[in-house]
Design a protein around this motif. Structure first.
Motif, mmCIF file in Angstrom:
data_model
loop_
_atom_site.group_PDB
_atom_site.id
_atom_site.type_symbol
_atom_site.label_atom_id
_atom_site.label_comp_id
_atom_site.label_asym_id
_atom_site.label_seq_id
_atom_site.Cartn_x
_atom_site.Cartn_y
_atom_site.Cartn_z
ATOM 1 N N LEU A 50 35.905 43.421 34.989
ATOM 2 C CA LEU A 50 36.983 43.166 35.939
ATOM 3 C C LEU A 50 37.904 44.367 36.047
ATOM 4 O O LEU A 50 38.526 44.779 35.063
ATOM 5 C CB LEU A 50 37.787 41.928 35.506
ATOM 6 N N ASP A 51 37.957 44.929 37.244
ATOM 7 C CA ASP A 51 38.890 46.000 37.582
ATOM 8 C C ASP A 51 39.968 45.364 38.451
ATOM 9 O O ASP A 51 39.727 45.009 39.600
ATOM 10 C CB ASP A 51 38.149 47.108 38.335
ATOM 11 N N MET A 52 41.158 45.188 37.895
ATOM 12 C CA MET A 52 42.190 44.444 38.607
ATOM 13 C C MET A 52 42.610 45.140 39.897
ATOM 14 O O MET A 52 43.016 44.472 40.858
ATOM 15 C CB MET A 52 43.394 44.207 37.697
ATOM 16 N N ASP B 139 39.490 37.895 32.934
ATOM 17 C CA ASP B 139 38.333 38.298 32.130
ATOM 18 C C ASP B 139 38.405 37.718 30.713
ATOM 19 O O ASP B 139 37.625 38.099 29.851
ATOM 20 C CB ASP B 139 38.208 39.823 32.071
ATOM 21 N N ARG B 140 39.291 36.757 30.504
ATOM 22 C CA ARG B 140 39.502 36.239 29.155
ATOM 23 C C ARG B 140 38.318 35.430 28.640
ATOM 24 O O ARG B 140 38.192 35.204 27.440
ATOM 25 C CB ARG B 140 40.779 35.397 29.083
ATOM 26 N N PHE B 141 37.420 34.996 29.540
ATOM 27 C CA PHE B 141 36.292 34.180 29.114
ATOM 28 C C PHE B 141 34.983 34.968 29.068
ATOM 29 O O PHE B 141 33.933 34.404 28.750
ATOM 30 C CB PHE B 141 36.142 32.969 30.034
ATOM 31 N N LEU B 142 35.025 36.246 29.399
ATOM 32 C CA LEU B 142 33.824 37.068 29.330
ATOM 33 C C LEU B 142 33.445 37.353 27.881
ATOM 34 O O LEU B 142 34.325 37.516 27.034
ATOM 35 C CB LEU B 142 34.050 38.390 30.061
ATOM 36 N N PRO B 143 32.153 37.455 27.582
ATOM 37 C CA PRO B 143 31.732 37.887 26.246
ATOM 38 C C PRO B 143 32.184 39.327 26.009
ATOM 39 O O PRO B 143 32.548 40.043 26.950
ATOM 40 C CB PRO B 143 30.192 37.803 26.315
#
Length: 339
Positions: A298-300, A328-332
Motif C-alpha cells: 500500500l502506497d498511501m 495495510d494492517r491486515f497484510l502478512p
C-alpha cells in the motif's frame, strides 16, 4: 471384553479427537462475493479452499459470483456479505454517501487498474493520443469511461475532441467489431478476450491500459465494511493471508487453478481463462511495485490519487480520506508477500 491396553488406546484416541472437534467448531464462516462470474484470477480463492489454505486459517468461506463491482460494494456495505472483491473506484462515492457503512480496502490484489482503451487495427489509431476525433463506446457510468478525462490529461489527449456512444455492456464488443464505434473503454482483459470470443485475431487488437500511460491507480481488491473489520480483526487478517497464499499457489500452478474453477463451473473455459489470467497477472498484478515491495503493498500517495481522481469523475464534493478507505494492517509481513 476389552483389556487394559485396549482401554488405554481408546482413551488416547478420544483425547486426540477432542482438539480436532474444537478446531472444526472454531472455524469462522465468511460470506465472500466476487465482482463477476468466474474468471481466471478468481482461481486464487478456489485454490485457497482446495489446497487447504482456508482450513489452515480456520475459515469456512462461501464464495459467490458477482454482478459487477458496484453491486459487490453495495452487498458488502449492506452486510449481506462479509468481504468482497471488486474495483474500488466506486467506493469513493459509496463511502461519501454511506459513512455508516464505510468500506475499507484490505488488500489491493490488482496493483494497477485494468481500465483501458481498446480498438482494432485499421481504425486509424496506433497510440492513445489518436483517439482524439474518434467515436468511443462504453456504457454510461462504466468506471473506465468515468476515468477517461483524468486519463486524457495524463496521456496528453484532448478529451473534448472525443465523441462518446453509450450502449449496454453486452453490446460494447460487438459494436466495436462491427465498426459502430472506433474504440471502447473497459477492463483490458475483459474486452480483449470478449473480442477473441467474437473471432477477432489477437494481433488485430490494440489496448492501452490507463495505468501504463500516466494514470497509475490501484484496481480491484479485497474489501470489507469498517464496522465488520473492527468486530472481526483476526478473521480479516486470516482471510487476507489466505488470499495472498492462494494467489501465490495460482501463480505457481495456473493449470491447477483453472481446473479448480472448472470443478465449480462446468462451462468454464480453462484454456481461454488461463490466457485471461496471464494478461491480468502481467498487466495488473505483477508490476514493478509489487516486485519491489510485495503483493498488496500500500502506497498511501497512490491511494490518495485514486480517491481524488474518482471524486472528480463522480462529482463527489466532499470525498472521504484515503486513510479511511485503505489499510495495510491486515497484510502478512512483507517477506511473506514477496514474489
Amino acid at each position: 471384553m476389552l483389556n487394559r491396553r485396549h482401554l488405554i488406546a481408546a482413551a488416547g484416541a478420544a483425547a486426540l479427537a477432542l482438539p480436532a472437534a474444537r478446531t472444526a467448531r472454531a472455524q469462522t464462516a465468511l460470506r465472500f462475493t466476487l465482482d463477476w462470474a468466474l474468471q481466471g484470477n478468481h482461481a486464487m480463492w478456489a485454490m485457497a479452499e482446495d489446497r487447504g489454505i482456508y482450513r489452515r486459517e480456520q475459515l469456512a468461506v462461501r464464495m459467490d459470483r458477482g454482478f459487477g463491482s458496484g453491486d459487490a460494494l453495495v452487498k458488502v456495505g449492506s452486510g449481506a456479505y462479509d468481504v468482497g472483491f471488486a474495483d474500488f473506484a466506486n467506493a469513493v462515492k459509496f463511502n461519501a454517501e454511506n459513512p455508516q457503512n464505510r468500506l475499507v480496502m484490505l488488500y489491493p490484489v490488482f496493483d494497477r487498474t485494468a481500465a483501458a482503451i481498446v480498438t482494432l487495427r485499421g481504425r486509424g489509431m496506433e497510440r492513445p493520443q489518436d483517439v482524439a476525433g474518434k467515436n468511443l463506446g462504453a456504457p454510461e457510468g462504466e468506471a473506465s469511461r468515468l476515468l477517461f478525462p483524468a486519463f486524457a490529461r495524463a496521456a496528453g489527449i484532448d478529451a473534448r475532441a472525443v465523441r462518446w456512444t453509450s450502449m449496454a455492456a453486452n453490446l460494447r464488443d460487438t459494436m466495436l467489431r462491427t465498426g459502430q464505434v472506433d474504440a471502447v473503454s473497459g477492463f483490458l482483459f475483459t474486452v480483449h478476450f470478449n473480442l477473441v470470443g467474437l473471432g477477432i485475431p489477437e494481433d488485430q487488437i490494440l489496448g492501452w491500459p490507463f495505468a501504463e500511460h500516466g494514470l497509475d491507480l490501484y484496481g480491484s481488491g479485497v474489501f470489507a465494511r469498517a464496522e465488520w473489520i473492527e468486530r472481526n480483526p483476526e478473521a480479516a487478517a486470516r482471510f487476507v493471508r489466505a488470499s495472498v497464499d492462494g494467489l501465490k499457489a495460482l501463480l505457481a500452478d495456473v493449470p491447477g487453478g483453472m481446473a479448480a474453477l472448472k470443478r465449480r463451473e462446468p462451462l468454464f473455459d480453462e484454456a481461454l481463462e488461463a490466457r485471461r489470467f496471464a494478461m491480468t497477472r502481467d498487466r495488473s498484478i505483477i508490476t514493478p511495485n509489487s516486485r519491489a515491495n510485495g503483493l498488496g503493498h500500500l502506497d498511501m500517495e497512490r491511494a490518495r490519487q485514486l480517491v481524488a481522481v474518482n471524486a472528480e469523475a463522480l462529482g463527489v464534493a466532499n470525498p472521504p480520506s484515503a486513510e479511511s478507505m485503505f489499510t495495510d494492517r491486515f497484510l502478512p509481513p512483507r517477506s511473506e508477500r514477496m514474489l
